[in-house]
Each structure stands twice: as structure tokens, then as C-alpha cells.
Write an enzyme that holds these catalytic residues in place. Structure first.
Site, PDB file in Angstrom:
ATOM      1  N   HIS A  69      -4.993 -31.462  42.916  1.00  0.00           N
ATOM      2  CA  HIS A  69      -4.164 -31.722  44.099  1.00  0.00           C
ATOM      3  C   HIS A  69      -3.959 -33.213  44.290  1.00  0.00           C
ATOM      4  O   HIS A  69      -4.684 -34.026  43.706  1.00  0.00           O
ATOM      5  CB  HIS A  69      -4.847 -31.140  45.339  1.00  0.00           C
ATOM      6  N   THR A  71      -4.120 -35.622  47.395  1.00  0.00           N
ATOM      7  CA  THR A  71      -4.479 -35.734  48.814  1.00  0.00           C
ATOM      8  C   THR A  71      -3.449 -36.586  49.537  1.00  0.00           C
ATOM      9  O   THR A  71      -3.083 -37.662  49.051  1.00  0.00           O
ATOM     10  CB  THR A  71      -5.872 -36.386  48.974  1.00  0.00           C
ATOM     11  N   HIS A 153      -2.073 -39.951  43.970  1.00  0.00           N
ATOM     12  CA  HIS A 153      -2.620 -39.623  42.652  1.00  0.00           C
ATOM     13  C   HIS A 153      -3.192 -38.220  42.646  1.00  0.00           C
ATOM     14  O   HIS A 153      -3.421 -37.633  43.712  1.00  0.00           O
ATOM     15  CB  HIS A 153      -3.747 -40.604  42.314  1.00  0.00           C
TER      16      HIS A 153
HETATM   17  P1  2AM Z   1      -9.062 -37.497  45.735  1.00  0.00           P
HETATM   18  O1  2AM Z   1      -7.876 -37.406  46.621  1.00  0.00           O
HETATM   19  O2  2AM Z   1      -9.065 -38.694  44.889  1.00  0.00           O
HETATM   20  O3  2AM Z   1      -9.228 -36.279  44.878  1.00  0.00           O
HETATM   21  C1  2AM Z   1     -12.056 -34.068  49.278  1.00  0.00           C
HETATM   22  O4  2AM Z   1     -13.111 -34.947  49.127  1.00  0.00           O
HETATM   23  C2  2AM Z   1     -10.772 -34.710  48.819  1.00  0.00           C
HETATM   24  O5  2AM Z   1     -10.377 -35.766  49.680  1.00  0.00           O
HETATM   25  C3  2AM Z   1     -10.805 -35.277  47.432  1.00  0.00           C
HETATM   26  O6  2AM Z   1      -9.641 -34.824  46.809  1.00  0.00           O
HETATM   27  C4  2AM Z   1     -10.902 -36.770  47.624  1.00  0.00           C
HETATM   28  O7  2AM Z   1     -10.373 -37.630  46.673  1.00  0.00           O
HETATM   29  C5  2AM Z   1     -10.280 -36.971  48.968  1.00  0.00           C
HETATM   30  N1  2AM Z   1     -10.995 -37.986  49.735  1.00  0.00           N
HETATM   31  C6  2AM Z   1     -12.316 -38.011  50.025  1.00  0.00           C
HETATM   32  N2  2AM Z   1     -12.614 -39.059  50.806  1.00  0.00           N
HETATM   33  C7  2AM Z   1     -11.473 -39.720  51.031  1.00  0.00           C
HETATM   34  C8  2AM Z   1     -11.126 -40.892  51.761  1.00  0.00           C
HETATM   35  N3  2AM Z   1     -12.024 -41.590  52.437  1.00  0.00           N
HETATM   36  N4  2AM Z   1      -9.836 -41.285  51.730  1.00  0.00           N
HETATM   37  C9  2AM Z   1      -8.916 -40.608  51.057  1.00  0.00           C
HETATM   38  N5  2AM Z   1      -9.177 -39.492  50.349  1.00  0.00           N
HETATM   39  C10 2AM Z   1     -10.432 -39.052  50.324  1.00  0.00           C
END
Ligand code: 2AM
Length: 222
Positions: A69, A71, A153
Site C-alpha cells: 500500500h 500510506t 511510496h
Molecule cells: P509505510 O507507509 O512506509 O509503509 C503502519 O505502520 C503503516 O503506516 C506503514 O505502512 C508505515 O509505513 C506507516 N507509518 C507508520 N508510522 C508512520 C509515520 N509516523 N508517518 C507516516 N507513515 C507512517
């Protein structure tokens, strides 16, 4: 109150359809396999292994992510700053459950993470939080000066002990170097695209043909 917060998910994002998850995972595995065999990579192996004599098997080095995914907003069930506001955004409500096509324009590898860069369209940027890049400032000081959406990403894998949040920071670091005018070292024209080395174990493969990924905008709990 706590009841209200329960409705805010762990994060919002675009989730890749299962058909394309497989394709993206295969492309990334192919890339890691090829990178591993390049003389240029071997020359800089110390960035990964910590010791020159140690061999690195990149496919083993990164733990694959289960559900691919991109985010948009990490909410932490409402605890993260701006998450309530994000959940209330008209675009978020309007597009929740809608299908999009994301363009994966590059693959990147660092000693910490492997990921795919996502190039967002104007419409997709409506779902992108205004402060996503700025939030990365403590780690990547130049992040706030990068265009909105730069952090977008898909995390493909993380090294042992590394959290996926690192992937976006690694991408921003590479984009900040590019913006500073660092051209990197063009290592090789691969079948998938051109491979550039940015030092300290940072590799970027600009895809000749971006991968078009059907996705659904949704959220993740649990
Ligand atoms: P990702 O987007 O690089 O994969 C659950 O942990 C998801 O939220 C993951 O997909 C993770 O990274 C994202 N995530 C975790 N902490 C975060 C943060 N502080 N800021 C943005 N994305 C975060």
C-alpha cells in the site's frame, strides 16, 4: 472521547489490488537479484554488510511486506497530529472506497529499506496531507522544501529491526540529494531502467516504464 477515536484508523492509504501486488513483488525481487550481482554493488557492499568480506543476499536481507500500500496519512487511531482533520477532509470522505491508478515510477534501495516511488496526479494529491513532507524534517532537514507528494511510496521490504516509516524518509533523503544538484553516479542502464548510486548505500532505479497499479483508497485498522 475514546469512542470517537476508535473510528479513526491506524492509517489511510491506497491499497494495491491483489493482481498487481504479485507483479510489483516480482519486479522488486528481480531488481534485488540483479543488483546483488552487479560489480558496482559489490564495490559498495560495505554499506550493507558492515564488513567488506561479508556477502549480502538482498532477497534475504529485506523482510517482505505482507499487504502492499501507499500510506497517505498515518493516524495512529487519532493519536497522530492532524489525523482527525484528515479524516474529516471532504476529499477523504468523497474518495473513500474509490479506485485509482497509481504510477510507480522508481524503485529504491538503502541499507534500511526497499521501496517504490509513487508519482501522484493532481487528483491524487487531494488526498495527500499538507504536512507529510514537513513532518520528516527532524530526520531529513530539506524535506519541507520538496514538492507535496514527494514522500509517496510503497514499502516493499525492511531490514531487520527497521520500521516501515523509514522507507518514506529514505526516499525523501534521495530526492533532497537530487534537488541539491547531486547527480549521483549513473551505474548502469538496466532492462528495467537506469540505476543511480547516491552514496551511503542509496540506490535508485528510475523505471523506463512506470508500473501502473490499480489501487483502492481505504484505511487499515488493527
Ligand atoms: P509505510 O507507509 O512506509 O509503509 C503502519 O505502520 C503503516 O503506516 C506503514 O505502512 C508505515 O509505513 C506507516 N507509518 C507508520 N508510522 C508512520 C509515520 N509516523 N508517518 C507516516 N507513515 C507512517
Amino acid at each position: 472521547g475514546p469512542l470517537e477515536e476508535m473510528h479513526i484508523p491506524l492509517f489511510f492509504g491506497w491499497f494495491l489490488h491483489s493482481s498487481v501486488q504479485h507483479k510489483v513483488k516480482c519486479t522488486s525481487m528481480d531488481f534485488l537479484k540483479t543488483l546483488d550481482t552487479l560489480e558496482a554493488f559489490k564495490k559498495h557492499m560495505v554499506d550493507f554488510a558492515g564488513k567488506v568480506e561479508k556477502e549480502v543476499d538482498l532477497e534475504q536481507y529485506f523482510k517482505a511486506q505482507p499487504k502492499l500500500h501507499c500510506t497517505t496519512k498515518f493516524c495512529d487511531y487519532g493519536k497522530a497530529e492532524g489525523s482527525k482533520e484528515y479524516a474529516q477532509k471532504p476529499a477523504v470522505k468523497e474518495f473513500y472506497g474509490s479506485t485509482f491508478e497509481l504510477s510507480l515510477s522508481a524503485l529504491f534501495v538503502t541499507p534500511r529499506t526497499v521501496g517504490a516511488r509513487v508519482s501522484l496526479t493532481e487528483e491524487q494529491l487531494l488526498l495527500w496531507p499538507d504536512d507529510a513532507e514537513k513532518e520528516a524534517e527532524p530526520t531529513v532537514p530539506a524535506a519541507a522544501s520538496l514538492p507535496l507528494g514527494s514522500r509517496a511510496h510503497v514499502t516493499l521490504g525492511c531490514a531487520e529491526g527497521i520500521e516501515p516509516v523509514q522507507t518514506g524518509l529514505d526516499l525523501l533523503e534521495i530526492l533532497a540529494l537530487q534537488k541539491e544538484g547531486q547527480k549521483g553516479e549513473l551505474v548502469e542502464e538496466m532492462e528495467l531502467g537506469s540505476l543511480t548510486y547516491y552514496g551511503e548505500g542509496r540506490w535508485l532505479l528510475a523505471l523506463r516504464e512506470p508500473i501502473c497499479a490499480p489501487v483502492c483508497f481505504s484505511s487499515h485498522y488493527s
